[in-house]
Design a protein around this motif. Structure first.
Motif, PDB file in Angstrom:
ATOM      1  N   TYR A 137       0.861  -1.188  -0.131  1.00 48.06           N
ATOM      2  CA  TYR A 137      -0.079   0.073   0.018  1.00 48.06           C
ATOM      3  C   TYR A 137       0.902   1.207   0.069  1.00 48.06           C
ATOM      4  N   ASN A 138       0.423   2.294  -0.634  1.00 52.11           N
ATOM      5  CA  ASN A 138       0.918   3.623  -0.638  1.00 52.11           C
ATOM      6  C   ASN A 138      -0.008   4.366  -0.212  1.00 52.11           C
ATOM      7  N   MET A 139       0.398   5.434   0.703  1.00 48.88           N
ATOM      8  CA  MET A 139      -0.489   6.394   1.407  1.00 48.88           C
ATOM      9  C   MET A 139      -0.001   7.859   1.123  1.00 48.88           C
ATOM     10  N   CYS A 140      -0.831   8.385   0.272  1.00 45.06           N
ATOM     11  CA  CYS A 140      -0.673   9.922  -0.016  1.00 45.06           C
ATOM     12  C   CYS A 140      -1.372  10.910   1.043  1.00 45.06           C
ATOM     13  N   MET A 141      -0.264  11.372   1.667  1.00 45.67           N
ATOM     14  CA  MET A 141      -0.575  12.266   3.001  1.00 45.67           C
ATOM     15  C   MET A 141      -0.549  13.788   2.641  1.00 45.67           C
ATOM     16  N   PRO A 142      -1.549  14.495   2.356  1.00 45.67           N
ATOM     17  CA  PRO A 142      -1.415  15.890   2.006  1.00 45.67           C
ATOM     18  C   PRO A 142      -0.946  16.603   3.025  1.00 45.67           C
ATOM     19  N   GLN A 143      -0.117  17.658   2.752  1.00 42.53           N
ATOM     20  CA  GLN A 143       0.474  18.341   4.127  1.00 42.53           C
ATOM     21  C   GLN A 143      -0.174  19.821   3.737  1.00 42.53           C
ATOM     22  N   ARG A 144      -0.646  20.249   5.002  1.00 39.46           N
ATOM     23  CA  ARG A 144      -1.397  21.563   5.187  1.00 39.46           C
ATOM     24  C   ARG A 144      -0.129  22.785   4.610  1.00 39.46           C
ATOM     25  N   PRO A 145      -0.703  23.495   3.472  1.00 39.98           N
ATOM     26  CA  PRO A 145       0.119  24.676   3.273  1.00 39.98           C
ATOM     27  C   PRO A 145       0.127  25.778   4.535  1.00 39.98           C
ATOM     28  N   ILE A 146       1.173  26.411   4.625  1.00 47.15           N
ATOM     29  CA  ILE A 146       1.226  27.302   5.557  1.00 47.15           C
ATOM     30  C   ILE A 146       0.815  28.693   5.264  1.00 47.15           C
ATOM     31  N   GLU A 147      -0.239  28.831   5.544  1.00 46.56           N
ATOM     32  CA  GLU A 147      -0.737  30.213   4.987  1.00 46.56           C
ATOM     33  C   GLU A 147      -2.036  30.709   5.605  1.00 46.56           C
ATOM     34  N   TYR A 148      -2.283  31.815   5.849  1.00 49.37           N
ATOM     35  CA  TYR A 148      -3.558  32.192   6.347  1.00 49.37           C
ATOM     36  C   TYR A 148      -4.601  33.263   5.415  1.00 49.37           C
TER      37      TYR A 148
END
Length: 482
Positions: free
Chosen positions: A471-482
């Motif tokens: 299995y491969n997990m694609c784990m999106p990372q939050r952009p650092i912005e507001y």
């Protein structure tokens, strides 16, 4: 200097916190367009004084004996000294139930689809009485009108009053008159403050907008120029983050974060956050396990939606659509959910696939999902490789860390199947683990009961994963912005 909260609520914590507020309170949503007119002056102090006087005159009309507030759908009018259409001691909860009953009786479809986080809202309008009662002996003569002819440059501003009041469900409706007035007064004073920042003859159109930050029991109202764009509001957003002690690495007050009340939300056939209706009470008897779930909202995308037949090949595309919906609903982006063909074209455009890939029924995996998120949303993804389904049982700490720090849904692909991981239950003492799975292979209608009862969204044990598949997990990372 402000201290900032470093702990971010998980969805489960947020739901529990807000549900207590929802069950004990009713929201009153007052909407009424008004216009104010005042004399223009090149002297700022005089212009502000004229605007202030116009606001005060308008406020006086909303607190006079001629002002009424209608509770829509209940045939109730509330004035300064009486209630028409109901007992003045009637509770707002009883009014809400009366409106809800009438709505259900008029719903010929047989069922009403509710949002999972729907609040109890009574909608209201402000009215002005134009006639005089026969019993009113205070008016004995015709009005005297003084007319003076003169030239003046006038300012006319249209203001969409959209006030919200939060009251205990036991609140008597006789008290609502003053509450409505105070809410209107707050908004008009905010309008006056905004207008005072403009000089010259360019007066903006205005809009009222609400933001409901996770963890708060009430929405925040803001007055903004209608033409405002996110890139023009950077300093304004930063100021709000600091004043409210919110994290500076994620959006809360972008325009796409605006909150819509139930009747003002565009109907959608797609389910939002179906996992919030799942019970967590039977996950484990052990008191040391913890649940960590996706932060915020997403929409459930699955086979056969939008009249498109992708049965047996489109599961990863659907999981990708769910991930993109999460970024849209959290305010990071506002792109349309891409179709399968648009996803394929994106992969061709970046050189990952040949042109013949567009329009095919070929599968994609976690790597391609990461490529599309990077191209369309500028979102980076961490790819976690798992050598076998049996090894998934050892990924509890990594998944806990992901949902605590990122909070994004995870696309996982293995063999010929793709799923979305929405959360994890993990006991770090015993190693017990369960996975909250959103299954894109569902082909039926978007019916919450069916989706939950049949396990298309639910908690799965270690045996859910095929032991010999990688299995491969694609784990999106939050952009650092507001």
């Amino acid at each position: 200097m402000y201290n900032r909260f470093t702990k971010e609520l998980t969805s489960s914590e947020f739901t529990e916190t807000n549900s207590n507020s929802y069950s004990d309170h009713v929201f009153l949503r007052l909407t009424t367009p008004v216009n104010i007119h005042y004399k223009f002056s090149i002297k700022k102090a005089e212009l502000d004084a004229n605007c202030s006087q116009a606001v005060e005159d308008l406020l006086a009309s909303y607190h006079s004996d001629k002002a009424y507030y209608e509770l829509c759908g209940a045939d109730i009018l509330i004035s300064n000294n009486r209630v028409i259409g109901a007992d003045e001691e009637m509770s707002v909860e009883k009014v809400f139930k009366t409106i809800e009953k009438r709505n259900s009786e008029n719903d010929f479809s047989g069922r009403r689809k509710k949002s999972l986080d729907e609040v109890k809202v009574i909608y209201a309008k402000a009215l002005t009485k134009l006639t005089v009662d026969k019993s009113d002996n205070s008016v004995l003569y015709s009005p005297i009108i003084h007319y003076k002819r003169a030239e003046a440059l006038m300012v006319s501003v249209s203001i969409p009053i959209e006030a919200v009041i939060v009251v205990p469900k036991s609140q008597a409706i006789r008290s609502l008159f003053d509450l409505f007035f105070r809410s209107i007064r707050r908004q008009l004073h905010a309008v006056r403050a905004l207008l005072s920042s403009y000089t010259g003859t360019e007066i903006p159109l205005l809009r009222m907008i609400y933001f409901w930050v996770h963890g708060m029991h009430f929405p925040l109202s803001m007055v903004l120029p209608a033409s405002s764009q996110d890139n023009q509001l950077v300093d304004w957003r930063q100021d709000l983050h600091e004043k409210l002690m919110l994290l500076l690495d994620r959006p809360y007050f972008r325009l796409s974060n605006a909150y819509s009340f139930p009747q003002e939300t565009t109907p959608s056939h797609k389910l939002i956050n179906p996992h919030l209706s799942l019970s967590q009470s039977k996950l484990s008897q052990a008191p040391t396990g913890t649940v960590h779930t996706v932060y915020g909202k997403y929409t459930y995308h699955h086979y056969m939606q939008d009249k498109f037949d992708d049965d047996k090949w489109g599961c990863a595309y659907r999981s990708l659509q769910t991930l993109i919906s999460w970024f849209n609903l959290q305010g990071y982006s506002n792109i349309s959910i891409p179709t399968h063909r648009e996803i394929q074209q994106t992969l061709v455009n970046i050189g990952d696939k040949e042109p013949s890939f567009v329009g095919s029924k070929q599968w994609i995996g976690s790597t391609e999902v990461g490529f599309v998120l990077d191209k369309l949303l500028n979102v980076t993804c961490k790819i976690m490789f798992v050598s076998s389904g049996a090894e998934m049982a050892n990924k509890g700490r990594e998944l806990v860390q992901h949902f605590q720090t990122q909070g994004t849904p995870i696309m996982i692909g293995g063999g010929v199947l793709a799923h979305t991981i929405l959360g994890v239950y993990y006991n770090d003492q015993t190693g017990e683990i369960k996975f909250l799975i959103l299954d894109p292979h569902y082909t039926g209608a978007d019916d919450l009961k069916t989706v939950l009862d049949k396990g298309w969204c639910g908690w799965k044990g270690e045996d859910f994963w095929e032991k010999t598949a990688y299995y491969n997990m694609c784990m999106p990372q939050r952009p650092i912005e507001y």
